[in-house]
Design a protein around this motif. Structure first.
Motif, PDB file in Angstrom:
ATOM      1  N   THR A  23       6.241  11.858  11.807  1.00 48.57           N
ATOM      2  CA  THR A  23       5.285  12.434  10.872  1.00 48.57           C
ATOM      3  C   THR A  23       4.808  11.315   9.959  1.00 48.57           C
ATOM      4  O   THR A  23       5.485  10.295   9.815  1.00 48.57           O
ATOM      5  CB  THR A  23       5.923  13.548  10.011  1.00 48.57           C
ATOM      6  OG1 THR A  23       7.075  13.013   9.351  1.00 48.57           O
ATOM      7  CG2 THR A  23       6.329  14.740  10.865  1.00 48.57           C
ATOM      8  N   ARG A  24       3.644  11.508   9.370  1.00 46.08           N
ATOM      9  CA  ARG A  24       3.123  10.519   8.425  1.00 46.08           C
ATOM     10  C   ARG A  24       2.720  11.248   7.164  1.00 46.08           C
ATOM     11  O   ARG A  24       2.233  12.374   7.217  1.00 46.08           O
ATOM     12  CB  ARG A  24       1.949   9.742   9.011  1.00 46.08           C
ATOM     13  CG  ARG A  24       0.748  10.600   9.332  1.00 46.08           C
ATOM     14  CD  ARG A  24      -0.414   9.845   9.940  1.00 46.08           C
ATOM     15  NE  ARG A  24      -1.128   8.983   9.040  1.00 46.08           N
ATOM     16  CZ  ARG A  24      -1.995   9.374   8.108  1.00 46.08           C
ATOM     17  NH1 ARG A  24      -2.252  10.642   7.923  1.00 46.08           N
ATOM     18  NH2 ARG A  24      -2.606   8.488   7.357  1.00 46.08           N
ATOM     19  N   ASP A  25       2.973  10.615   6.026  1.00 49.46           N
ATOM     20  CA  ASP A  25       2.491  11.172   4.767  1.00 49.46           C
ATOM     21  C   ASP A  25       2.329  10.067   3.744  1.00 49.46           C
ATOM     22  O   ASP A  25       2.650   8.918   3.995  1.00 49.46           O
ATOM     23  CB  ASP A  25       3.385  12.306   4.249  1.00 49.46           C
ATOM     24  CG  ASP A  25       4.838  11.918   4.067  1.00 49.46           C
ATOM     25  OD1 ASP A  25       5.193  10.748   4.272  1.00 49.46           O
ATOM     26  OD2 ASP A  25       5.640  12.791   3.717  1.00 49.46           O
ATOM     27  N   ILE A  26       1.751  10.444   2.606  1.00 49.69           N
ATOM     28  CA  ILE A  26       1.540   9.497   1.514  1.00 49.69           C
ATOM     29  C   ILE A  26       2.585   9.801   0.440  1.00 49.69           C
ATOM     30  O   ILE A  26       2.733  10.949   0.022  1.00 49.69           O
ATOM     31  CB  ILE A  26       0.115   9.638   0.926  1.00 49.69           C
ATOM     32  CG1 ILE A  26      -0.957   9.405   2.002  1.00 49.69           C
ATOM     33  CG2 ILE A  26      -0.065   8.708  -0.274  1.00 49.69           C
ATOM     34  CD1 ILE A  26      -1.097   7.985   2.499  1.00 49.69           C
ATOM     35  N   LYS A  27       3.345   8.777   0.049  1.00 50.05           N
ATOM     36  CA  LYS A  27       4.346   8.927  -1.006  1.00 50.05           C
ATOM     37  C   LYS A  27       4.083   7.875  -2.086  1.00 50.05           C
ATOM     38  O   LYS A  27       3.509   6.834  -1.812  1.00 50.05           O
ATOM     39  CB  LYS A  27       5.762   8.684  -0.452  1.00 50.05           C
ATOM     40  CG  LYS A  27       6.245   9.714   0.558  1.00 50.05           C
ATOM     41  CD  LYS A  27       7.696   9.398   0.929  1.00 50.05           C
ATOM     42  CE  LYS A  27       8.235  10.171   2.088  1.00 50.05           C
ATOM     43  NZ  LYS A  27       8.298  11.595   1.955  1.00 50.05           N
ATOM     44  N   TRP A  28       4.550   8.149  -3.286  1.00 55.16           N
ATOM     45  CA  TRP A  28       4.482   7.185  -4.390  1.00 55.16           C
ATOM     46  C   TRP A  28       3.065   6.663  -4.600  1.00 55.16           C
ATOM     47  O   TRP A  28       2.846   5.467  -4.757  1.00 55.16           O
ATOM     48  CB  TRP A  28       5.462   6.033  -4.178  1.00 55.16           C
ATOM     49  CG  TRP A  28       6.846   6.518  -3.906  1.00 55.16           C
ATOM     50  CD1 TRP A  28       7.665   7.189  -4.760  1.00 55.16           C
ATOM     51  CD2 TRP A  28       7.561   6.416  -2.671  1.00 55.16           C
ATOM     52  NE1 TRP A  28       8.839   7.516  -4.129  1.00 55.16           N
ATOM     53  CE2 TRP A  28       8.807   7.052  -2.853  1.00 55.16           C
ATOM     54  CE3 TRP A  28       7.269   5.855  -1.429  1.00 55.16           C
ATOM     55  CZ2 TRP A  28       9.761   7.135  -1.853  1.00 55.16           C
ATOM     56  CZ3 TRP A  28       8.210   5.948  -0.443  1.00 55.16           C
ATOM     57  CH2 TRP A  28       9.437   6.569  -0.649  1.00 55.16           C
ATOM     58  N   GLY A  29       2.108   7.559  -4.582  1.00 52.00           N
ATOM     59  CA  GLY A  29       0.735   7.169  -4.862  1.00 52.00           C
ATOM     60  C   GLY A  29      -0.052   6.785  -3.635  1.00 52.00           C
ATOM     61  O   GLY A  29      -0.919   7.514  -3.196  1.00 52.00           O
ATOM     62  N   ASP A  30       0.257   5.615  -3.066  1.00 54.39           N
ATOM     63  CA  ASP A  30      -0.589   5.149  -1.958  1.00 54.39           C
ATOM     64  C   ASP A  30       0.193   4.543  -0.812  1.00 54.39           C
ATOM     65  O   ASP A  30      -0.345   3.765  -0.040  1.00 54.39           O
ATOM     66  CB  ASP A  30      -1.593   4.114  -2.482  1.00 54.39           C
ATOM     67  CG  ASP A  30      -0.937   2.763  -2.699  1.00 54.39           C
ATOM     68  OD1 ASP A  30       0.268   2.718  -3.024  1.00 54.39           O
ATOM     69  OD2 ASP A  30      -1.624   1.738  -2.519  1.00 54.39           O
TER      70      ASP A  30
END
Length: 130
Positions: A23-30
């Motif tokens: 899976t892919r996601d955005i963490k900690w802003g960018d």
């Protein structure tokens, strides 16, 4: 023939995107983060800044070897979990970085139960890559 160097966000997405359980996601802003079974194995800045700097999990026995290389440091906040940060990706060929990312995926995936690993399906190889 000169080998391509570094790895772009697009190349990283093409590489990891089709791997089983990813899976892919955005963490900690960018930070664009790729995980397998909910466990992170590689991240980079979503906008590709810092010349594509990326961080990933490494096998315990490779941590010191890799952090001895120029352009690789223990990853801030994640070093104790055996993560490295490639601060100068253009020092490495794209193929070398792809191999390290695949190793990161395999290392994280190997921590799951045998049953769960079987559910993920066969381990990808770089020969399967586009």
């Amino acid at each position: 023939i000169r080998q391509p160097r570094g790895i772009s966000v697009t190349q990283l997405e093409a590489l990891c995107g089709g791997w089983p359980g990813v899976t892919r996601d955005i963490k900690w802003g960018d930070n664009l983060v790729f995980s397998v079974g909910g466990k992170m194995f590689v991240m980079t800045h979503a906008d590709g800044r810092e010349s594509g700097r990326l961080a990933f999990k490494v096998a315990d026995e490779r941590f010191l070897e890799l952090t001895d290389l120029p352009g690789v440091i223990p990853a801030p906040y994640l070093a104790r979990a055996r993560w490295v940060s490639v601060t100068e990706p253009p020092r490495f060929t794209t193929a070398e970085l792809q191999g390290l990312v695949l190793d990161a995926y395999a290392a994280v995936r190997a921590k799951f139960s045998k049953k769960r690993q079987i559910e993920f399906g066969p381990l990808p190889t770089l020969k399967d890559m586009p």
